[in-house]
Design a protein around this motif. Structure first.
Motif, PDB file in Angstrom:
ATOM      1  N   HIS A 119      43.311  42.822  23.682  1.00 20.95           N
ATOM      2  CA  HIS A 119      43.063  41.875  22.584  1.00 20.95           C
ATOM      3  C   HIS A 119      43.170  42.572  21.229  1.00 20.95           C
ATOM      4  O   HIS A 119      42.633  42.094  20.231  1.00 20.95           O
ATOM      5  N   ASN A 120      43.810  43.751  21.242  1.00 19.22           N
ATOM      6  CA  ASN A 120      44.011  44.486  19.996  1.00 19.22           C
ATOM      7  C   ASN A 120      42.695  44.956  19.370  1.00 19.22           C
ATOM      8  O   ASN A 120      42.572  45.057  18.146  1.00 19.22           O
ATOM      9  N   LEU A 121      41.718  45.213  20.212  1.00 17.06           N
ATOM     10  CA  LEU A 121      40.410  45.665  19.726  1.00 17.06           C
ATOM     11  C   LEU A 121      40.021  46.948  20.469  1.00 17.06           C
ATOM     12  O   LEU A 121      40.543  47.241  21.545  1.00 17.06           O
ATOM     13  N   LEU A 122      39.095  47.682  19.880  1.00 18.48           N
ATOM     14  CA  LEU A 122      38.686  48.968  20.445  1.00 18.48           C
ATOM     15  C   LEU A 122      37.229  48.924  20.887  1.00 18.48           C
ATOM     16  O   LEU A 122      36.349  48.579  20.090  1.00 18.48           O
ATOM     17  N   LEU A 123      36.994  49.300  22.164  1.00 18.68           N
ATOM     18  CA  LEU A 123      35.617  49.590  22.601  1.00 18.68           C
ATOM     19  C   LEU A 123      35.505  51.109  22.547  1.00 18.68           C
ATOM     20  O   LEU A 123      36.073  51.808  23.390  1.00 18.68           O
ATOM     21  N   PRO A 124      34.821  51.659  21.546  1.00 21.84           N
ATOM     22  CA  PRO A 124      34.937  53.107  21.319  1.00 21.84           C
ATOM     23  C   PRO A 124      34.092  53.981  22.238  1.00 21.84           C
ATOM     24  O   PRO A 124      34.207  55.199  22.173  1.00 21.84           O
ATOM     25  N   LEU A 125      33.262  53.384  23.097  1.00 28.84           N
ATOM     26  CA  LEU A 125      32.482  54.209  24.018  1.00 28.84           C
ATOM     27  C   LEU A 125      33.459  54.883  24.986  1.00 28.84           C
ATOM     28  O   LEU A 125      34.287  54.207  25.597  1.00 28.84           O
ATOM     29  N   SER A 126      33.366  56.200  25.105  1.00 26.45           N
ATOM     30  CA  SER A 126      34.348  56.929  25.900  1.00 26.45           C
ATOM     31  C   SER A 126      33.729  58.219  26.423  1.00 26.45           C
ATOM     32  O   SER A 126      33.039  58.926  25.690  1.00 26.45           O
ATOM     33  N   MET A 127      33.970  58.519  27.703  1.00 22.58           N
ATOM     34  CA  MET A 127      33.412  59.772  28.262  1.00 22.58           C
ATOM     35  C   MET A 127      34.165  60.142  29.539  1.00 22.58           C
ATOM     36  O   MET A 127      34.892  59.295  30.103  1.00 22.58           O
ATOM     37  N   GLY A 128      33.973  61.352  30.011  1.00 18.66           N
ATOM     38  CA  GLY A 128      34.709  61.841  31.184  1.00 18.66           C
ATOM     39  C   GLY A 128      34.529  60.977  32.417  1.00 18.66           C
ATOM     40  O   GLY A 128      35.405  60.917  33.272  1.00 18.66           O
ATOM     41  N   SER A 129      33.402  60.283  32.538  1.00 16.90           N
ATOM     42  CA  SER A 129      33.111  59.481  33.731  1.00 16.90           C
ATOM     43  C   SER A 129      33.557  58.028  33.575  1.00 16.90           C
ATOM     44  O   SER A 129      33.175  57.176  34.379  1.00 16.90           O
TER      45      SER A 129
END
Ligand SMILES: Cc1cc2nc3c(=O)[nH]c(=O)nc-3n(C[C@H](O)[C@H](O)[C@H](O)COP(=O)(O)OP(=O)(O)OC[C@H]3O[C@@H](n4cnc5c(N)ncnc54)[C@H](O)[C@@H]3O)c2cc1C
Length: 463
Positions: A119-129
């Motif tokens: 949807h051209n949006l960013l969910l910025p939560l990000s991690m190795g798991s």
């Protein structure tokens, strides 16, 4: 009774001791359970929880089971019920004008990121798991990860929440309003509560515009002080385009190169430490790249960094991140580490790390120290591995307590935290009780008592 509520196929009675849900990611804890139940909706889960509450049966919520503190592992009694959230996996809505996503707690983090980007949006939560952890687990641990510097921790992304309370009622606040000052902000209670106050079943998360360019650079630095100077320089000169600032010590990089197939240092340097930097541009990516290049040239001249490489394409970028994200796996393959997740003020990171290294070297001269993490947030993972003179199992058995108490004390002496992002679970529960401010502990226990008077919701964790 649970079969009547969720269907016979979705209850595993008396799961075997080696069931993967009964041990934690790090294999520090092993539990037993009377049953594992897989509800499909908040309503089904609420009915199951009500049954447990009426019968006085303790419950443990579990998401992707990637947590580092044993929070999702039941105790040894064999009487607890484990609720897996994996079937609550619907994305309910994406609101483009409001820039939010409403989803159930069992959605895997990487799936949520993918849906947002469609949807051209960013969910910025990000991690190795992110390929296996779930949104409910992320919110319950208030996960940090790789882009906290720019977007904050999981808690800061939540605009609405739905929770099954310990008595089985469903508390729902999924309005997702940007502004709503109607009394206490109750959702905050459940964020970071590690399933001790209720079970999160759905959430509304805030999204951001998708950057049109992402620039990733691998910088060689002499030491942590240079890394901290570089952080200040980049922030001052490039503003909040800076999304990630990750430190990788030479020892961590060596472990990755030793244990992960195909891993190699992009700069092929034999020494020095590394900073992995990422910037996001929302308008002119070329201009940002040019500004970064100028910054790197300038900091190379003034000696803050020694060398650098900028990723030329997405494959290149991914190869940088793979090195960073493979550190936990490399440590595991090396026999496992005594892990620490500490934070101190960024300005005192250098002195904290030097003092801690020296203290550990004096007492355990042969140990390997793998130090890496989110230096941009003042948070490092300082993991200690056995040297060549002893097996990893013996080292962990004999030295873990002494090493961890040393590291935690040095962090607390600097008014830092012994759990920056991994939470408390059962691993650090006693440490919290021993070190927390007594008023904080009293308030936490009163909140627990109010919401869960029978003490049935994930007992033995946090408080
Ligand atoms: C390779 C790797 C890298 C990692 N990197 C990071 C990192 O960068 N930053 C970071 O913060 N963490 C990191 N972690 C730790 C872990 O992935 C996070 O803590 C994650 O948020 C846990 O999510 P989960 O779904 O696996 O939760 P679980 O492990 O299943 O549960 C964690 C806790 O939350 C509770 N819980 C789970 N779901 C719910 C729910 N729906 N409602 C209420 N309580 C619930 C459990 O009871 C438990 O107490 C990493 C782990 C690994 C293995």
């Amino acid at each position: 009774v649970f079969r009547d509520i969720v269907g016979a196929d979705y209850v595993t009675d008396n799961p075997p001791a080696d069931h993967p849900f009964l041990t934690d990611e790090r294999h520090l804890f092993r539990g037993r359970a009377a049953a594992i139940v897989f509800p499909k909706s908040a309503k089904e889960l609420g009915e199951c929880v009500r049954v447990c509450n009426d019968a006085g049966i303790a419950m443990v919520p579990q998401g992707g089971n990637t947590g580092y503190c044993g929070g999702a592992t039941p105790d040894q009694s064999g009487r607890q019920i484990l609720f897996s959230l994996q079937r609550l996996n619907r994305v309910i809505a994406v609101d483009r004008p409001g820039a939010t996503i409403t989803l159930e707690a069992g959605v895997i983090l990487s799936s949520a990121q993918d849906i947002a980007s469609q949807h051209n949006l960013l969910l910025p939560l990000s991690m190795g798991s992110e390929g296996s952890c779930q949104i409910g687990g992320n919110l319950s641990t208030n996960a940090g990860g790789l882009a906290v510097l720019r977007y904050g921790t999981a808690k800061e992304m939540v605009a609405g929440l739905e929770v099954v309370l310990p008595d089985g009622r469903i508390w729902s606040d999924l309005k997702g309003l940007r502004k709503d000052n109607t009394g206490y902000d109750l959702k905050q209670l459940f964020l970071g509560a590690e399933g001790t106050l209720g079970i999160i079943t759905a959430a509304v998360l805030r999204l951001h515009p998708l950057p049109n360019t992402t620039i990733t650079a691998w910088l060689s630095v002499a030491d942590i002080d240079n890394a901290v100077s570089m952080l200040s320089e980049l922030r001052e000169n490039l503003g909040d385009c800076l999304t990630s600032f990750e430190y990788i010590s030479r020892e961590s990089l060596n472990l990755v190169c030793e244990h992960i197939d195909g891993a190699r240092d992009p700069l092929q340097t034999a020494e020095g430490n590394v900073v992995l930097v990422e910037l996001a541009a929302y308008d002119n990516g070329e201009l940002l790249r040019e500004r970064l290049e100028n910054e790197l040239e300038r900091t190379m001249r003034n000696g803050t960094i020694n060398d650098c490489a900028i990723a030329q394409n997405d494959t290149h970028r991914r190869s940088f991140w793979r090195l960073r994200e493979s550190i936990p796996e490399a440590e595991k393959r090396a026999g496992g580490a005594i892990k620490h997740d500490v934070s101190v003020e960024i300005a005192s990171l250098g002195s904290f790390i030097r003092e801690t290294r020296q203290a550990l070297r004096e007492e355990f001269p042969d140990c390997r120290i793998s130090l890496f993490g989110h230096v941009g947030d003042g948070n490092v993972h300082l993991n200690v591995l056995a040297g060549s003179d002893v097996t990893a199992a013996v080292f962990k058995r004999d030295c873990a307590e002494a090493i961890s108490s040393r590291v935690h004390k040095l962090a607390c002496d600097r008014h830092g935290s012994f759990s920056a992002e991994h939470g408390i679970g059962q691993l650090k529960r006693d440490l919290l009780a021993d070190t927390a401010d007594p008023i904080s502990m009293e308030l936490m226990r009163k909140i627990k008592q109010t919401l869960d008077p029978k003490g049935l919701m994930n007992p033995g964790k946090v408080v």
